[in-house]
Write a protein that holds these residues in place. Sequence first.
Motif, PDB file in Angstrom:
ATOM      1  N   LYS A   9     -38.064  -1.972  43.451  1.00  0.00           N
ATOM      2  CA  LYS A   9     -37.711  -0.979  42.782  1.00  0.00           C
ATOM      3  C   LYS A   9     -37.542   0.374  43.309  1.00  0.00           C
ATOM      4  CE  LYS A   9     -39.079  -0.327  38.206  1.00  0.00           C
ATOM      5  NZ  LYS A   9     -39.930  -0.895  37.093  1.00  0.00           N
ATOM      6  N   GLN A  10     -38.378   0.707  44.556  1.00  0.00           N
ATOM      7  CA  GLN A  10     -38.305   2.010  45.107  1.00  0.00           C
ATOM      8  C   GLN A  10     -37.029   2.283  45.544  1.00  0.00           C
ATOM      9  OE1 GLN A  10     -40.383  -0.410  46.126  1.00  0.00           O
ATOM     10  NE2 GLN A  10     -42.317   0.067  45.397  1.00  0.00           N
ATOM     11  N   SER A  11     -36.403   1.356  46.101  1.00  0.00           N
ATOM     12  CA  SER A  11     -34.991   1.680  46.594  1.00  0.00           C
ATOM     13  C   SER A  11     -33.827   1.904  45.557  1.00  0.00           C
ATOM     14  CB  SER A  11     -34.489   0.406  47.679  1.00  0.00           C
ATOM     15  OG  SER A  11     -34.379  -0.681  46.887  1.00  0.00           O
ATOM     16  N   VAL A  12     -34.294   1.047  44.505  1.00  0.00           N
ATOM     17  CA  VAL A  12     -33.030   1.447  43.188  1.00  0.00           C
ATOM     18  C   VAL A  12     -33.541   2.828  42.626  1.00  0.00           C
ATOM     19  CG1 VAL A  12     -32.597   0.544  41.080  1.00  0.00           C
ATOM     20  CG2 VAL A  12     -32.908  -0.895  42.891  1.00  0.00           C
ATOM     21  N   GLU A  13     -34.822   3.242  42.415  1.00  0.00           N
ATOM     22  CA  GLU A  13     -35.188   4.414  42.109  1.00  0.00           C
ATOM     23  C   GLU A  13     -34.510   5.644  42.814  1.00  0.00           C
ATOM     24  OE1 GLU A  13     -36.372   5.530  39.120  1.00  0.00           O
ATOM     25  OE2 GLU A  13     -36.306   3.382  38.434  1.00  0.00           O
ATOM     26  N   PHE A  57     -26.768   2.734  42.010  1.00  0.00           N
ATOM     27  CA  PHE A  57     -27.067   1.441  41.534  1.00  0.00           C
ATOM     28  C   PHE A  57     -26.621   1.313  40.120  1.00  0.00           C
ATOM     29  CE2 PHE A  57     -30.031   0.851  45.232  1.00  0.00           C
ATOM     30  CZ  PHE A  57     -29.233  -0.138  45.634  1.00  0.00           C
ATOM     31  N   GLU A  58     -26.989   2.334  39.120  1.00  0.00           N
ATOM     32  CA  GLU A  58     -26.409   2.041  38.030  1.00  0.00           C
ATOM     33  C   GLU A  58     -24.935   2.242  37.695  1.00  0.00           C
ATOM     34  OE1 GLU A  58     -28.537   3.603  34.833  1.00  0.00           O
ATOM     35  OE2 GLU A  58     -30.422   3.329  35.408  1.00  0.00           O
ATOM     36  N   PHE A  76     -22.755   1.112  40.033  1.00  0.00           N
ATOM     37  CA  PHE A  76     -22.386  -0.043  40.567  1.00  0.00           C
ATOM     38  C   PHE A  76     -22.376  -1.041  39.298  1.00  0.00           C
ATOM     39  CE2 PHE A  76     -23.272  -4.221  42.797  1.00  0.00           C
ATOM     40  CZ  PHE A  76     -21.913  -4.191  43.568  1.00  0.00           C
ATOM     41  N   VAL A  77     -23.445  -1.096  38.699  1.00  0.00           N
ATOM     42  CA  VAL A  77     -23.677  -2.114  37.398  1.00  0.00           C
ATOM     43  C   VAL A  77     -22.702  -1.564  36.487  1.00  0.00           C
ATOM     44  CG1 VAL A  77     -25.225  -2.880  35.772  1.00  0.00           C
ATOM     45  CG2 VAL A  77     -26.272  -2.644  37.955  1.00  0.00           C
ATOM     46  N   TYR A  78     -22.694  -0.413  35.992  1.00  0.00           N
ATOM     47  CA  TYR A  78     -21.831  -0.046  35.076  1.00  0.00           C
ATOM     48  C   TYR A  78     -20.250  -0.453  35.332  1.00  0.00           C
ATOM     49  CZ  TYR A  78     -25.893   1.718  32.316  1.00  0.00           C
ATOM     50  OH  TYR A  78     -27.179   2.038  31.885  1.00  0.00           O
ATOM     51  N   PHE A  79     -19.853  -0.015  36.499  1.00  0.00           N
ATOM     52  CA  PHE A  79     -18.643  -0.373  36.957  1.00  0.00           C
ATOM     53  C   PHE A  79     -18.164  -1.750  36.765  1.00  0.00           C
ATOM     54  CE2 PHE A  79     -15.667  -1.528  40.291  1.00  0.00           C
ATOM     55  CZ  PHE A  79     -14.524  -0.877  39.790  1.00  0.00           C
ATOM     56  N   PHE A  80     -19.091  -2.697  37.275  1.00  0.00           N
ATOM     57  CA  PHE A  80     -18.613  -4.200  37.084  1.00  0.00           C
ATOM     58  C   PHE A  80     -18.552  -4.602  35.812  1.00  0.00           C
ATOM     59  CE2 PHE A  80     -19.024  -4.027  41.550  1.00  0.00           C
ATOM     60  CZ  PHE A  80     -18.025  -4.686  42.054  1.00  0.00           C
ATOM     61  N   ILE A  81     -19.696  -4.079  34.850  1.00  0.00           N
ATOM     62  CA  ILE A  81     -19.774  -4.463  33.158  1.00  0.00           C
ATOM     63  C   ILE A  81     -18.263  -4.193  32.800  1.00  0.00           C
ATOM     64  CG2 ILE A  81     -20.903  -4.139  31.204  1.00  0.00           C
ATOM     65  CD1 ILE A  81     -23.312  -3.966  32.613  1.00  0.00           C
ATOM     66  N   ALA A  82     -17.997  -2.757  33.017  1.00  0.00           N
ATOM     67  CA  ALA A  82     -16.628  -2.358  32.521  1.00  0.00           C
ATOM     68  C   ALA A  82     -15.490  -2.942  32.995  1.00  0.00           C
ATOM     69  CB  ALA A  82     -16.709  -0.923  32.712  1.00  0.00           C
ATOM     70  N   VAL A 138     -26.752   8.961  33.010  1.00  0.00           N
ATOM     71  CA  VAL A 138     -27.342   8.799  34.194  1.00  0.00           C
ATOM     72  C   VAL A 138     -27.273   9.752  35.233  1.00  0.00           C
ATOM     73  CG1 VAL A 138     -27.956   7.170  36.202  1.00  0.00           C
ATOM     74  CG2 VAL A 138     -27.980   6.109  33.809  1.00  0.00           C
ATOM     75  N   LYS A 139     -25.989  10.102  35.320  1.00  0.00           N
ATOM     76  CA  LYS A 139     -25.517  10.976  36.412  1.00  0.00           C
ATOM     77  C   LYS A 139     -25.901  12.444  36.171  1.00  0.00           C
ATOM     78  CE  LYS A 139     -21.742  12.750  39.112  1.00  0.00           C
ATOM     79  NZ  LYS A 139     -20.349  12.900  39.058  1.00  0.00           N
TER      80      LYS A 139
END
Length: 162
Positions: free
Chosen positions: A74-78, A84-85, A87-93, A150-151
Amino acid sequence: MKRQLDKILETVLIGVLAIMLISVSWQVFSRFVLQAPSTVTDELSSFLLIWLGVLGAAYATGQKLHLAIDLLPKQSVERHKVFFEGFVYFFIALFAFAVMVIGGIRLCWLTFQFEQTSATLEIPLGYVYMILPISGLIICYYCIFLFIEVKNTINSQSQRNG
């Protein structure tokens, strides 16, 4: 714009669920009380279940209720939240656009071209499947909106701290 889309989706989902409830209730009543089962309600409920699931997935994406598996600490993601978000949103889209929008349009086009109709309701199946590209576009919109949100949040936090 997102709030209006949320309200529209909520209303549509509640409407679809209400029609499904009435349809299934009539099916049970006609089968067990009248001893003459309705064939229309079975097919209608199946189609509404498709719409409920696909539109519900789009709504869940907009509410950040999609499934997530934490593989990284969790620390590296924060520390790299935007990356990371994004990356996730890009692949969902990307998935929603490739599979739901492009694939859904192709599916609709083929069913209209071959004039496929449902067995009982006798409506063109392209209308039933049209929910796929619509939901895919909604998911793409939500992904772009949530990434920008998020950005902007990260940027405003860094400006306050900096």
